[in-house]
Design an enzyme around this catalytic site. Sequence first.
Site, PDB file in Angstrom:
ATOM      1  N   GLY A  51       8.528   4.183  13.153  1.00  0.00           N
ATOM      2  CA  GLY A  51       8.897   3.242  13.742  1.00  0.00           C
ATOM      3  C   GLY A  51       9.603   2.184  12.984  1.00  0.00           C
ATOM      4  N   ASN A  87       1.116   6.569  -4.775  1.00  0.00           N
ATOM      5  CA  ASN A  87       0.329   7.921  -4.122  1.00  0.00           C
ATOM      6  C   ASN A  87       0.725   9.183  -4.376  1.00  0.00           C
ATOM      7  OD1 ASN A  87      -1.254   9.446  -1.578  1.00  0.00           O
ATOM      8  ND2 ASN A  87       1.279   9.448  -1.551  1.00  0.00           N
ATOM      9  N   SER A 139      -9.118  10.326  -7.747  1.00  0.00           N
ATOM     10  CA  SER A 139      -9.618  11.561  -7.272  1.00  0.00           C
ATOM     11  C   SER A 139     -11.103  11.614  -7.614  1.00  0.00           C
ATOM     12  CB  SER A 139      -9.149  12.424  -7.822  1.00  0.00           C
ATOM     13  OG  SER A 139      -9.657  13.853  -7.498  1.00  0.00           O
ATOM     14  N   TYR A 152      -4.837  17.960 -14.062  1.00  0.00           N
ATOM     15  CA  TYR A 152      -5.070  16.729 -13.004  1.00  0.00           C
ATOM     16  C   TYR A 152      -6.144  15.986 -13.366  1.00  0.00           C
ATOM     17  CZ  TYR A 152      -5.803  15.343  -7.883  1.00  0.00           C
ATOM     18  OH  TYR A 152      -5.951  14.754  -6.722  1.00  0.00           O
ATOM     19  N   ALA A 154      -7.394  15.047 -16.163  1.00  0.00           N
ATOM     20  CA  ALA A 154      -6.929  14.152 -17.375  1.00  0.00           C
ATOM     21  C   ALA A 154      -5.978  13.019 -16.663  1.00  0.00           C
ATOM     22  CB  ALA A 154      -6.318  15.065 -18.332  1.00  0.00           C
ATOM     23  N   LYS A 156      -5.902  12.099 -13.639  1.00  0.00           N
ATOM     24  CA  LYS A 156      -6.777  11.049 -12.796  1.00  0.00           C
ATOM     25  C   LYS A 156      -7.900  10.019 -13.719  1.00  0.00           C
ATOM     26  CE  LYS A 156      -4.567  12.180  -8.956  1.00  0.00           C
ATOM     27  NZ  LYS A 156      -3.857  10.986  -8.205  1.00  0.00           N
ATOM     28  N   ILE A 185     -10.071  15.396   1.157  1.00  0.00           N
ATOM     29  CA  ILE A 185      -9.369  14.895   2.442  1.00  0.00           C
ATOM     30  C   ILE A 185      -8.446  15.891   3.137  1.00  0.00           C
ATOM     31  CG2 ILE A 185      -7.832  13.069   3.463  1.00  0.00           C
ATOM     32  CD1 ILE A 185     -10.548  12.135   2.052  1.00  0.00           C
TER      33      ILE A 185
HETATM   34  P1  NAI Z   1       0.421  15.833  -0.418  1.00  0.00           P
HETATM   35  O1  NAI Z   1       0.842  16.871  -1.128  1.00  0.00           O
HETATM   36  O2  NAI Z   1       0.231  16.226   1.039  1.00  0.00           O
HETATM   37  O3  NAI Z   1       1.008  14.723  -0.622  1.00  0.00           O
HETATM   38  C1  NAI Z   1       1.775  14.108  -1.937  1.00  0.00           C
HETATM   39  C2  NAI Z   1       2.994  13.496  -1.679  1.00  0.00           C
HETATM   40  O4  NAI Z   1       3.495  13.122  -3.094  1.00  0.00           O
HETATM   41  C3  NAI Z   1       4.016  14.359  -1.120  1.00  0.00           C
HETATM   42  O5  NAI Z   1       4.667  13.775  -0.075  1.00  0.00           O
HETATM   43  C4  NAI Z   1       5.058  14.840  -2.337  1.00  0.00           C
HETATM   44  O6  NAI Z   1       6.250  14.991  -1.618  1.00  0.00           O
HETATM   45  C5  NAI Z   1       5.020  13.603  -2.918  1.00  0.00           C
HETATM   46  N1  NAI Z   1       5.516  13.880  -4.248  1.00  0.00           N
HETATM   47  C6  NAI Z   1       4.866  14.703  -5.148  1.00  0.00           C
HETATM   48  N2  NAI Z   1       5.471  14.881  -6.359  1.00  0.00           N
HETATM   49  C7  NAI Z   1       6.615  13.604  -6.163  1.00  0.00           C
HETATM   50  C8  NAI Z   1       7.677  13.177  -6.843  1.00  0.00           C
HETATM   51  N3  NAI Z   1       7.916  13.643  -8.108  1.00  0.00           N
HETATM   52  N4  NAI Z   1       8.386  12.307  -6.382  1.00  0.00           N
HETATM   53  C9  NAI Z   1       7.976  11.722  -5.312  1.00  0.00           C
HETATM   54  N5  NAI Z   1       7.087  12.125  -4.565  1.00  0.00           N
HETATM   55  C10 NAI Z   1       6.401  13.116  -4.934  1.00  0.00           C
HETATM   56  O7  NAI Z   1      -0.902  15.506  -1.097  1.00  0.00           O
HETATM   57  P2  NAI Z   1      -2.132  14.488  -0.527  1.00  0.00           P
HETATM   58  O8  NAI Z   1      -3.394  15.160  -0.563  1.00  0.00           O
HETATM   59  O9  NAI Z   1      -1.562  13.422   0.438  1.00  0.00           O
HETATM   60  O10 NAI Z   1      -2.023  13.602  -2.189  1.00  0.00           O
HETATM   61  C11 NAI Z   1      -1.616  12.271  -2.172  1.00  0.00           C
HETATM   62  C12 NAI Z   1      -2.396  11.676  -3.221  1.00  0.00           C
HETATM   63  O11 NAI Z   1      -3.762  11.693  -2.971  1.00  0.00           O
HETATM   64  C13 NAI Z   1      -2.192  12.469  -4.789  1.00  0.00           C
HETATM   65  O12 NAI Z   1      -2.129  11.290  -5.760  1.00  0.00           O
HETATM   66  C14 NAI Z   1      -3.419  13.182  -4.754  1.00  0.00           C
HETATM   67  O13 NAI Z   1      -3.765  13.531  -6.093  1.00  0.00           O
HETATM   68  C15 NAI Z   1      -4.351  12.166  -4.108  1.00  0.00           C
HETATM   69  N6  NAI Z   1      -5.748  12.952  -3.783  1.00  0.00           N
HETATM   70  C16 NAI Z   1      -5.790  14.042  -2.608  1.00  0.00           C
HETATM   71  C17 NAI Z   1      -7.136  14.288  -2.348  1.00  0.00           C
HETATM   72  C18 NAI Z   1      -7.260  15.131  -0.947  1.00  0.00           C
HETATM   73  O14 NAI Z   1      -8.109  15.618  -0.975  1.00  0.00           O
HETATM   74  N7  NAI Z   1      -6.037  15.533  -0.225  1.00  0.00           N
HETATM   75  C19 NAI Z   1      -8.358  13.988  -2.983  1.00  0.00           C
HETATM   76  C20 NAI Z   1      -8.063  13.228  -4.161  1.00  0.00           C
HETATM   77  C21 NAI Z   1      -7.027  12.662  -4.459  1.00  0.00           C
END
Ligand code: NAI
Length: 249
Positions: A51, A87, A139, A152, A154, A156, A185
């Site tokens: 939005g 993020n 994480s 990963y 290291a 975090k 998640i």
């Molecule tokens: P996802 O893969 O859906 O989202 C990651 C986002 O980061 C994406 O939008 C991607 O385009 C963006 N991204 C990656 N490299 C990039 C770069 N060089 N420049 C700009 N954007 C970039 O993954 P999710 O699960 O939403 O992860 C988000 C955060 O949460 C990450 O830091 C991940 O390590 C953390 N996390 C996720 C968990 C899970 O269970 N899904 C658990 C623990 C941590």
Amino acid sequence: MFSLANKIALITGGGSGIGFAIATSMIEAGAKVVITGRRENALQEAVASLGENAYYVVNDVTALQHLEGLVAHIENNIGEIDILVNNAGINMKKPALEVTDEEFNRIIHTNLNAVFALTRTCASRMTARKRGVILMISSMAAYYGIDRVPAYSASKHGVEGLVKALAMDFSPHNVRINAIAPGFIETAMMQTAMSSDPARMNKALDRTPMGYFGKPEDIGLAAVFLASEGAKYITGASLPVDGGNSIGF
Ligand code: NAI
């Protein structure tokens, strides 16, 4: 105390998954959000569904030389950044002995080097203004040992270390910094890590006392709290949002 009215939040990787959910929750709490990512189409779609209080800027966080320009562009065209959410992140699952130096560096560069560089850039403005909030996304891999994710883990752990160190540097300037440590998640990242590995999925679920995986919204709600005045005495902390996974037997 829990409102984010009149606040501007920069959320890296905000076009999908947890970042998109944080954007959604922050807008619901009254903020304007700027999401970044590498794919313009995905960002356009995300902003269309978020939005009128959502903006996007195409940016790859690993191009450290462009981060100063990113922040200047946002502050000149949209407004002063009150909240930074680091993020964006990448994962790689591979037996440790097969991980090359190049692969290790790639994960560290995105998840740690870029996080520090963008945090420093935003914090130099925030500390000068004597207000600001920074959130890291950590994480469970920073809480306990998980096999096949050495880089990963290291990265975090590094993020968790930064939170403590930077809380010391920034607190005198009224800038708070905290981490959220998501449990498991349901996002594309988790899907990739788990879909071909049912043993890992069952293990993760088994040690989650609440008995189900989290939703991106669960992280968004915690981010709103930590970014709000309601959390004004919280800094240098790491908040697990994990259905109890980090304490589960
Ligand atoms: P996802 O893969 O859906 O989202 C990651 C986002 O980061 C994406 O939008 C991607 O385009 C963006 N991204 C990656 N490299 C990039 C770069 N060089 N420049 C700009 N954007 C970039 O993954 P999710 O699960 O939403 O992860 C988000 C955060 O949460 C990450 O830091 C991940 O390590 C953390 N996390 C996720 C968990 C899970 O269970 N899904 C658990 C623990 C941590």
